[in-house]
Design a protein around this motif. Structure first.
Motif, short mmCIF file in Angstrom:
data_model
loop_
_atom_site.label_atom_id
_atom_site.label_comp_id
_atom_site.label_asym_id
_atom_site.label_seq_id
_atom_site.Cartn_x
_atom_site.Cartn_y
_atom_site.Cartn_z
N THR A 10 44.04 38.57 28.32
CA THR A 10 43.25 37.95 27.25
C THR A 10 41.93 37.45 27.83
OG1 THR A 10 44.52 35.91 27.58
CG2 THR A 10 45.13 37.27 25.73
N ALA A 11 40.87 37.71 27.11
CA ALA A 11 39.55 37.28 27.55
C ALA A 11 39.44 35.77 27.53
CB ALA A 11 38.48 37.89 26.66
N HIS A 12 38.88 35.24 28.60
CA HIS A 12 38.65 33.80 28.70
C HIS A 12 37.34 33.58 29.44
CE1 HIS A 12 39.07 29.59 29.04
NE2 HIS A 12 39.69 29.53 30.19
N LYS A 13 36.33 33.18 28.70
CA LYS A 13 34.97 32.99 29.24
C LYS A 13 34.50 34.30 29.87
CE LYS A 13 35.42 28.05 29.75
NZ LYS A 13 35.34 26.89 30.59
N THR A 14 34.28 34.32 31.18
CA THR A 14 33.74 35.52 31.83
C THR A 14 34.81 36.37 32.53
OG1 THR A 14 33.28 34.29 33.86
CG2 THR A 14 31.50 34.44 32.21
N SER A 15 36.08 36.00 32.38
CA SER A 15 37.13 36.79 33.03
C SER A 15 38.29 36.99 32.06
CB SER A 15 37.61 36.09 34.31
OG SER A 15 38.23 34.87 34.00
N ARG A 40 55.89 34.19 38.96
CA ARG A 40 55.92 32.84 39.54
C ARG A 40 54.91 31.91 38.89
NH1 ARG A 40 56.42 35.69 44.50
NH2 ARG A 40 54.21 35.44 44.86
N GLN A 41 53.72 32.42 38.60
CA GLN A 41 52.62 31.59 38.13
C GLN A 41 52.45 31.55 36.63
OE1 GLN A 41 49.33 32.29 41.49
NE2 GLN A 41 48.63 31.36 39.63
N GLN A 42 53.07 32.40 35.91
CA GLN A 42 52.92 32.55 34.46
C GLN A 42 51.62 33.26 34.08
OE1 GLN A 42 55.54 31.68 32.41
NE2 GLN A 42 56.57 31.17 34.31
N THR A 43 50.47 32.73 34.53
CA THR A 43 49.18 33.36 34.24
C THR A 43 48.27 33.24 35.45
OG1 THR A 43 48.15 31.34 33.39
CG2 THR A 43 49.28 32.74 31.78
N CYS A 44 47.33 34.15 35.56
CA CYS A 44 46.27 34.04 36.56
C CYS A 44 45.18 35.06 36.23
CB CYS A 44 46.79 34.21 37.98
SG CYS A 44 47.51 35.78 38.35
N ASN A 45 44.05 34.93 36.88
CA ASN A 45 42.97 35.89 36.68
C ASN A 45 42.87 36.81 37.90
OD1 ASN A 45 41.42 34.59 38.68
ND2 ASN A 45 40.37 33.32 37.20
N CYS A 46 41.98 37.75 37.83
CA CYS A 46 41.85 38.74 38.90
C CYS A 46 41.51 38.07 40.24
CB CYS A 46 40.79 39.77 38.53
SG CYS A 46 40.63 41.13 39.69
N ILE A 106 42.57 36.53 31.59
CA ILE A 106 43.77 35.85 32.07
C ILE A 106 44.94 36.79 31.83
CG2 ILE A 106 45.28 33.84 31.79
CD1 ILE A 106 42.48 33.16 32.87
N TYR A 107 45.71 37.03 32.87
CA TYR A 107 46.83 37.99 32.80
C TYR A 107 48.16 37.26 32.81
CZ TYR A 107 43.18 41.32 33.82
OH TYR A 107 42.04 42.06 33.75
N SER A 108 49.12 37.84 32.10
CA SER A 108 50.48 37.32 32.06
C SER A 108 51.44 38.48 31.85
CB SER A 108 50.64 36.30 30.92
OG SER A 108 50.40 36.94 29.67
N LEU A 109 52.71 38.23 32.18
CA LEU A 109 53.73 39.25 31.97
C LEU A 109 53.98 39.43 30.48
CD1 LEU A 109 56.43 38.28 34.61
CD2 LEU A 109 54.81 40.16 34.73
N ASN A 110 54.25 40.67 30.09
CA ASN A 110 54.68 40.95 28.72
C ASN A 110 56.20 41.01 28.76
OD1 ASN A 110 55.36 42.01 26.23
ND2 ASN A 110 53.61 43.41 26.19
#
Length: 106
Positions: free
Chosen positions: A73-78, A37-43, A80-84
């Motif tokens: 993928t690393a982004h600053k201190t966290s 639904r969101q495409q990407t998000c962090n933990c 970012i997750y997405s579907l493969n």
């Protein structure tokens, strides 16, 4: 040299089993649906949406990432997750083939 028993089943069957194991927990299915639904998000985004602690969500993300169902993928201190999506298509194709072969065995 000893051979692990699972290696006797071939790479495709091992891969399909790995995907199935990753999908065997309702939290992981929920994570995949959120990412769809969101495409990407962090933990932290996921922790806010799920009734689980941050460490538990992180473990589920690790399982999904290890089998290739999600990218991180690393982004600053966290991260970012997405579907493969390419792996999801591969899994869908292999799963459909397996179901079809089971149905045709009657």
């Amino acid at each position: 040299m000893p051979v692990h028993k699972k290696e006797a089943f071939g790479k495709k069957k091992q891969h399909l089993a790995m995907f199935a194991r990753a999908l065997s927990h309702p939290a992981r299915i929920s994570i995949l649906k959120i990412l769809a639904r969101q495409q990407t998000c962090n933990c932290n985004d996921l922790v806010q949406r799920l009734p689980l602690s941050q460490s538990t969500v992180s473990q589920h993300l690790k399982e999904l990432k290890n089998c290739g169902l999600i990218n991180g993928t690393a982004h600053k201190t966290s991260s970012i997750y997405s579907l493969n999506k390419s792996i999801l298509k591969e899994f869908e194709s292999e799963f459909k083939k397996m179901i079809k072969s089971l149905k045709s065995k009657k």
